[in-house]
Motif scaffolding. Structure first.
Motif, short mmCIF file in Angstrom:
data_model
loop_
_atom_site.label_atom_id
_atom_site.label_comp_id
_atom_site.label_asym_id
_atom_site.label_seq_id
_atom_site.Cartn_x
_atom_site.Cartn_y
_atom_site.Cartn_z
N SER A 106 -75.50 60.26 58.46
CA SER A 106 -75.23 59.83 57.09
C SER A 106 -73.72 59.74 56.86
O SER A 106 -72.91 59.96 57.77
N ASP A 107 -73.34 59.42 55.63
CA ASP A 107 -71.92 59.36 55.27
C ASP A 107 -71.40 60.70 54.77
O ASP A 107 -70.22 60.82 54.42
N ARG A 108 -72.27 61.71 54.71
CA ARG A 108 -71.85 63.02 54.20
C ARG A 108 -71.04 63.79 55.24
O ARG A 108 -71.29 63.69 56.44
N GLU A 109 -70.10 64.58 54.74
CA GLU A 109 -69.34 65.46 55.62
C GLU A 109 -70.15 66.73 55.87
O GLU A 109 -70.73 67.29 54.93
N PRO A 110 -70.22 67.21 57.10
CA PRO A 110 -70.94 68.46 57.38
C PRO A 110 -70.35 69.61 56.58
O PRO A 110 -69.14 69.67 56.36
N GLU A 111 -71.22 70.55 56.18
CA GLU A 111 -70.77 71.70 55.41
C GLU A 111 -70.39 72.88 56.29
O GLU A 111 -69.92 73.91 55.80
N PHE A 112 -70.60 72.75 57.59
CA PHE A 112 -70.28 73.83 58.52
C PHE A 112 -69.98 73.24 59.90
O PHE A 112 -70.21 72.05 60.14
N ASP A 113 -69.48 74.08 60.80
CA ASP A 113 -69.08 73.63 62.14
C ASP A 113 -70.04 74.08 63.23
O ASP A 113 -70.06 73.50 64.32
N TYR A 114 -70.84 75.14 62.95
CA TYR A 114 -71.72 75.68 63.98
C TYR A 114 -73.13 75.95 63.44
O TYR A 114 -73.30 76.32 62.27
N ILE A 115 -74.10 75.76 64.33
CA ILE A 115 -75.48 76.15 64.06
C ILE A 115 -75.85 77.17 65.13
O ILE A 115 -75.69 76.91 66.33
N ILE A 116 -76.29 78.35 64.71
CA ILE A 116 -76.68 79.39 65.66
C ILE A 116 -78.19 79.54 65.63
O ILE A 116 -78.78 79.78 64.57
N THR A 117 -78.83 79.39 66.79
CA THR A 117 -80.28 79.49 66.87
C THR A 117 -80.68 80.41 68.03
O THR A 117 -79.89 80.59 68.97
N LYS A 118 -81.86 80.97 67.93
CA LYS A 118 -82.29 81.94 68.94
C LYS A 118 -82.49 81.28 70.29
O LYS A 118 -82.01 81.74 71.32
N ASN A 119 -83.26 80.17 70.33
CA ASN A 119 -83.50 79.47 71.59
C ASN A 119 -83.83 78.01 71.32
O ASN A 119 -83.97 77.59 70.17
N VAL A 120 -83.96 77.22 72.37
CA VAL A 120 -84.14 75.77 72.21
C VAL A 120 -85.48 75.43 71.56
O VAL A 120 -85.60 74.42 70.88
N SER A 121 -86.50 76.28 71.75
CA SER A 121 -87.81 75.99 71.16
C SER A 121 -87.77 76.07 69.64
O SER A 121 -88.61 75.49 68.96
N ARG A 122 -86.80 76.81 69.10
CA ARG A 122 -86.63 76.88 67.64
C ARG A 122 -85.81 75.70 67.12
O ARG A 122 -85.75 75.48 65.91
N TYR A 123 -85.19 74.99 68.04
CA TYR A 123 -84.26 73.92 67.64
C TYR A 123 -84.90 72.54 67.65
O TYR A 123 -84.70 71.74 66.74
N ALA A 124 -85.69 72.22 68.68
CA ALA A 124 -86.27 70.87 68.78
C ALA A 124 -87.60 70.94 69.52
O ALA A 124 -87.85 71.84 70.30
N ARG A 125 -88.46 69.93 69.26
CA ARG A 125 -89.79 69.88 69.86
C ARG A 125 -89.76 69.50 71.34
O ARG A 125 -90.60 69.93 72.11
N ASN A 126 -88.82 68.64 71.70
CA ASN A 126 -88.75 68.22 73.10
C ASN A 126 -87.32 67.84 73.48
O ASN A 126 -86.43 67.78 72.64
N GLU A 127 -87.12 67.62 74.76
CA GLU A 127 -85.78 67.36 75.27
C GLU A 127 -85.17 66.08 74.72
O GLU A 127 -84.00 66.04 74.34
N GLU A 128 -85.96 65.02 74.64
CA GLU A 128 -85.43 63.73 74.20
C GLU A 128 -84.86 63.81 72.78
O GLU A 128 -83.73 63.39 72.52
N ILE A 129 -85.66 64.38 71.85
CA ILE A 129 -85.20 64.49 70.47
C ILE A 129 -84.06 65.49 70.37
O ILE A 129 -83.07 65.27 69.66
N GLY A 130 -84.18 66.60 71.11
CA GLY A 130 -83.14 67.62 71.06
C GLY A 130 -81.79 67.12 71.54
O GLY A 130 -80.76 67.37 70.91
N MET A 131 -81.78 66.39 72.64
CA MET A 131 -80.52 65.87 73.18
C MET A 131 -79.92 64.81 72.27
O MET A 131 -78.71 64.78 72.05
N SER A 132 -80.78 63.95 71.71
CA SER A 132 -80.31 62.91 70.80
C SER A 132 -79.67 63.51 69.56
O SER A 132 -78.57 63.10 69.14
#
Length: 255
Positions: free
Chosen positions: A22-48
């Motif tokens: 989008s045209d919005r400026e991010p409100e932060f610089d980092y996202i901290i997550t426990k593991n990749v399974s909490r972040y994305a459903r699969n590799e293709e979407i996660g990497m994109s």
């Protein structure tokens, strides 16, 4: 979170986790997550998504694995983590599916989430929630005369919660179409092609599993069948064929 990071859902792609910048400026610089399974459903979407975030100056740190997308070798490390996570998720999914089907064929009804009107008691038996069961009874008794829109408005005005959410015509219809309120559960109706898929597909009716006396009955078979007829009479022509099939199932499953 992704909205605040400067990303929006791509509404052109149905049932997906695909984003666009989008045209919005991010409100932060980092996202901290426990593991990749909490972040994305699969590799293709996660990497994109990761590439889009990096372009916005937002980096992800994975606590399990000690990987950060700020690292020089982030692509290689993230690919390995996704591969391991997908294998684990697939194995776990197969075990869960096997257990669910085994329980269903043994006439054990153990859903991940109970329908409105029911809860678990201290012995892990399914029992009625008295105040919710009365609402279900009222919905079936009033649906013929009032329909979903009027009923949902009425319940909201009376401040009767639907699991802490507002009632809607769609939620009323889901209750009306759910045979569970006659005490009979119909399970094994849908499936997903793989663990990363967001789309559920409908099985052939011959694969459905019927569990009689799965829960305490709230309404009679006659009340349920009458509600299906009324529901069918109110749908438009384009959706009538689908509802007619559901109505046919109603009489097939009648005990």
């Amino acid at each position: 979170m992704m909205y605040r990071a400067g990303l929006d859902f791509d509404e052109r792609v149905k049932d997906s986790d695909i984003f666009h910048t989008s045209d919005r400026e991010p409100e932060f610089d980092y996202i901290i997550t426990k593991n990749v399974s909490r972040y994305a459903r699969n590799e293709e979407i996660g990497m994109s998504t990761t590439k889009q975030l990096r372009a916005l100056g937002v980096y992800i740190r994975f606590e399990h694995g000690g990987v950060s997308t700020e690292d020089k070798n982030w692509k290689l490390m993230l690919t390995i983590l996704f591969s391991v996570a997908e294998g684990y998720s697939q194995d776990l999914s197969e075990k869960i599916k096997f257990t669910k089907e085994h329980n269903a064929r043994k006439h054990r009804y153990r859903p991940a989430r109970l329908p409105y009107g029911f809860t678990w008691d201290k012995d892990r038996e399914i029992v009625k929630v008295p105040e919710q069961a009365k609402i279900v009874e009222y919905i079936f008794e009033s649906y013929t005369e009032k329909g979903g829109m009027i009923l949902s408005k009425e319940l909201n005005e009376k401040k009767i919660p639907q699991r802490n959410r507002l009632w809607s015509s769609d939620k009323i219809t889901r209750i009306i179409k759910n045979r569970i309120y006659t005490g009979t559960a119909v399970v094994h109706q849908t499936y997903k092609d793989d663990v990363t898929s967001t789309e559920r597909k409908r099985r052939d009716e011959s694969e459905f599993i019927i569990i009689p006396d799965a829960v305490p009955r709230i309404i009679s078979n006659e009340q349920f069948e009458e509600a299906q007829k009324v529901c069918l009479s109110r749908v438009n022509t384009s959706t009538k064929t689908v509802v007619e099939k559901l109505l046919i199932q109603t009489f097939i499953f009648r005990r």
